[in-house]
Design an enzyme around this catalytic site. Structure first.
Site, short mmCIF file in Angstrom:
data_model
loop_
_atom_site.label_atom_id
_atom_site.label_comp_id
_atom_site.label_asym_id
_atom_site.label_seq_id
_atom_site.Cartn_x
_atom_site.Cartn_y
_atom_site.Cartn_z
N CYS A 280 0.82 -1.23 0.00
CA CYS A 280 0.00 0.00 0.00
C CYS A 280 0.85 1.27 0.00
O CYS A 280 0.34 2.34 -0.28
CB CYS A 280 -0.93 0.02 1.21
N1 CO8 Z 1 -20.27 -9.58 6.92
C1 CO8 Z 1 -20.85 -9.68 8.16
N2 CO8 Z 1 -20.14 -9.90 9.26
C2 CO8 Z 1 -18.80 -10.01 9.14
C3 CO8 Z 1 -18.15 -9.92 7.91
C4 CO8 Z 1 -18.93 -9.70 6.77
N3 CO8 Z 1 -18.40 -9.58 5.55
N4 CO8 Z 1 -16.82 -10.06 8.09
C5 CO8 Z 1 -16.64 -10.24 9.41
N5 CO8 Z 1 -17.83 -10.22 10.05
C6 CO8 Z 1 -18.08 -10.39 11.49
C7 CO8 Z 1 -17.00 -11.22 12.16
O1 CO8 Z 1 -17.30 -12.59 12.06
C8 CO8 Z 1 -17.07 -10.72 13.60
O2 CO8 Z 1 -18.14 -11.36 14.27
P1 CO8 Z 1 -18.00 -11.72 15.85
O3 CO8 Z 1 -17.84 -10.39 16.54
O4 CO8 Z 1 -19.30 -12.42 16.13
O5 CO8 Z 1 -16.79 -12.59 15.96
C9 CO8 Z 1 -17.46 -9.24 13.45
O6 CO8 Z 1 -18.04 -9.13 12.14
C10 CO8 Z 1 -16.28 -8.30 13.56
O7 CO8 Z 1 -15.20 -8.77 12.70
P2 CO8 Z 1 -13.79 -8.09 12.64
O8 CO8 Z 1 -13.26 -7.95 14.03
O9 CO8 Z 1 -12.94 -8.79 11.63
O10 CO8 Z 1 -14.22 -6.67 12.05
P3 CO8 Z 1 -13.50 -5.28 12.15
O11 CO8 Z 1 -14.40 -4.35 12.85
O12 CO8 Z 1 -12.08 -5.40 12.63
O13 CO8 Z 1 -13.44 -4.82 10.62
C11 CO8 Z 1 -11.85 -4.70 8.82
C12 CO8 Z 1 -12.74 -5.61 9.67
C13 CO8 Z 1 -12.77 -3.78 8.03
C14 CO8 Z 1 -11.06 -5.57 7.87
C15 CO8 Z 1 -10.93 -3.84 9.71
O14 CO8 Z 1 -10.32 -4.64 10.68
C16 CO8 Z 1 -9.85 -3.12 8.95
O15 CO8 Z 1 -10.10 -2.42 7.99
N6 CO8 Z 1 -8.60 -3.24 9.41
C17 CO8 Z 1 -7.47 -2.57 8.77
C18 CO8 Z 1 -7.13 -3.28 7.54
C19 CO8 Z 1 -6.10 -2.58 6.71
O16 CO8 Z 1 -5.99 -1.40 6.65
N7 CO8 Z 1 -5.36 -3.34 6.03
C20 CO8 Z 1 -4.42 -2.80 5.12
C21 CO8 Z 1 -4.13 -3.88 4.20
S1 CO8 Z 1 -3.95 -3.37 2.64
C22 CO8 Z 1 -2.28 -3.37 2.14
O17 CO8 Z 1 -1.37 -3.16 2.84
C23 CO8 Z 1 -2.03 -3.66 0.73
C24 CO8 Z 1 -1.80 -5.10 0.55
C25 CO8 Z 1 -1.69 -5.41 -0.89
C26 CO8 Z 1 -2.99 -5.40 -1.61
C27 CO8 Z 1 -3.16 -6.58 -2.44
C28 CO8 Z 1 -4.52 -6.65 -3.12
C29 CO8 Z 1 -5.41 -7.79 -2.71
#
Ligand code: CO8
Length: 381
Positions: free
Chosen positions: A165
């Site tokens: 990124c």
């Molecule tokens: N629908 C419904 N519920 C869901 C879903 C979904 N799609 N996904 C997860 N849930 C549920 C989970 O099961 C969980 O349920 P429970 O509480 O019962 O266990 C609940 O929702 C909460 O799940 P999470 O804790 O996973 O949810 P978050 O609030 O943490 O949100 C995010 C998830 C949005 C992914 C968030 O953690 C986030 O954005 N984190 C930062 C990520 C980030 O910035 N990453 C950067 C990576 S990108 C990068 O560096 C480039 C890489 C190269 C790219 C290559 C291309 C592919």
């Protein structure tokens, strides 16, 4: 005095133009979730006996409301919509091309590059370097950048680089260093991000995160003819190793047939950990950079932040400014584009810089896998 040596520190560097290629197909959260849920129903029906026997867990539906609440994302642009939304496939259709045809990354990059060169008032022949900085390269070699250089008809040198990124900001510092050292006068950076090629659309936790796009930047030793030249006042890069964002796809995979096709050969992350570890590190980096430049947060008109997650950006901006940022101070494009990896902060800059008066300053900042953080202080001139 003509001919007198110029010290590296006295050479000024300018971001003279940006360009943006947006693929024609957009997928809304609702469309994406409908396809994912069809996949889940098919999967659960096919494995009903194993699920009842407790051998494998049933998959759960995704939800458009969750996606928007957790990330701020509402839609994403993609190079191919049909392949992604087909519940039997969930991978973009990107057909093979002959060696005589331009690669997909080259094609995207040329649109963004020509737009940026046009704004910069530069002929491609005036470029000394082309950097293709992106999270994934379509092939190993020849470098995408060399193909783009050839298609543009520019001279000099070209190379690919990947800092996930943070590829664009890390590329910007390479361009700045080249200009300050005197090895280049005009550098083109392109960020063709085909994130859907490496996204696991069968993974509920991450199927909504990424989109495709390409940005371009022209970095020069003098301002261009447009009204929107920015002086690059400072750039700062940082990396810290982490397994929390990972992709094990690579050329050695063929040596371990048992791992081919496993989910770790696509994007995987521990999103919560990334959130908790990266946000404070980014805010600290920007704050320390401003302090080292004798700048106050109040001296900033805008933060063009990496566009991964709205909640991350709200938190980072608040830590840097010491108060909540307005939407003008930390503009959002991820609602429409999703996370476009290295291109995100450049899209934010591209769309939101025209209102800067001469002397006003902002920070272009990326963060992501590695971990990697890049922050660049820009001043309208
Ligand atoms: N629908 C419904 N519920 C869901 C879903 C979904 N799609 N996904 C997860 N849930 C549920 C989970 O099961 C969980 O349920 P429970 O509480 O019962 O266990 C609940 O929702 C909460 O799940 P999470 O804790 O996973 O949810 P978050 O609030 O943490 O949100 C995010 C998830 C949005 C992914 C968030 O953690 C986030 O954005 N984190 C930062 C990520 C980030 O910035 N990453 C950067 C990576 S990108 C990068 O560096 C480039 C890489 C190269 C790219 C290559 C291309 C592919």
């Amino acid at each position: 005095m003509p001919g007198s040596p110029v010290s590296a520190d006295s050479r000024e560097v300018f971001l003279t133009a940006t360009g943006l290629y947006t693929p024609p197909n957009s997928i809304s959260n609702e469309e994406l979730v409908e396809s994912y849920n069809q996949y889940v129903d098919l999967h659960n029906a096919e494995h009903a006996d194993a699920i009842v026997a407790g051998e494998i867990p049933a998959l759960s539906h995704s939800s458009a409301e969750f996606i928007e609440k957790a990330s701020g994302i509402r839609s994403r642009y993609v190079v191919d919509k049909d392949g992604v939304l087909d519940p039997h496939r969930m991978t973009p259709h990107i057909s093979e091309r002959s060696n005589e045809e331009p690669s997909v990354m080259c094609e995207m990059a040329l649109v963004a590059a020509r737009q940026a060169l046009d704004t910069a008032g530069l002929e491609a022949s005036e470029l000394d370097a082309v950097i293709c900085a992106a999270s994934n390269m379509q092939r190993a070699y020849p470098a995408m950048a060399v193909e783009i250089q050839s298609a543009l008809g520019s001279g000099g040198y070209a190379f690919d680089m990947n800092v996930a990124c943070s590829s664009a900001t890390f590329g910007l510092q390479q361009a700045r260093d080249a200009i300050r050292s005197g090895s280049a006068k005009n550098v083109l950076i392109v960020n063709p991000e085909i994130c859907t090629g490496h996204l696991n659309f069968r993974d509920r936790d991450s199927h909504f995160i990424f989109g495709d796009v390409c940005t371009a930047m022209v970095i020069s030793d003098r301002p261009g003819p447009s009204q929107s030249n920015f002086k690059v006042l400072d750039s700062r890069l940082q990396t810290m190793f982490s397994n929390n964002i990972r992709n094990n796809f690579g050329f050695l995979n063929r040596g371990a047939e048992e791992g081919i096709g496993d989910v770790d050969k696509l994007f995987v992350q521990e999103g919560r950990k990334v959130f908790k570890e990266v946000c404070p590190a980014v805010a600290t980096q920007i704050s320390e950079q401003l302090a080292a430049m004798d700048m106050l947060p109040a001296d900033l008109k805008r933060l063009w932040l990496h566009q991964a997650n709205l909640n991350m950006n709200v938190l980072i901006a608040k830590r840097v400014l010491g108060r909540d940022a307005s939407i003008d101070e930390a503009p959002v494009i991820l609602d429409e584009y999703a996370n476009t990896s290295s291109a995100g902060s450049v899209i934010a800059f591209h769309k939101y810089h025209d209102d800067f008066a001469v002397g006003e300053r902002g920070v272009l900042c990326s963060f992501g896998a590695g971990y990697s953080i890049g922050s660049v202080v820009l001043e309208r001139c």
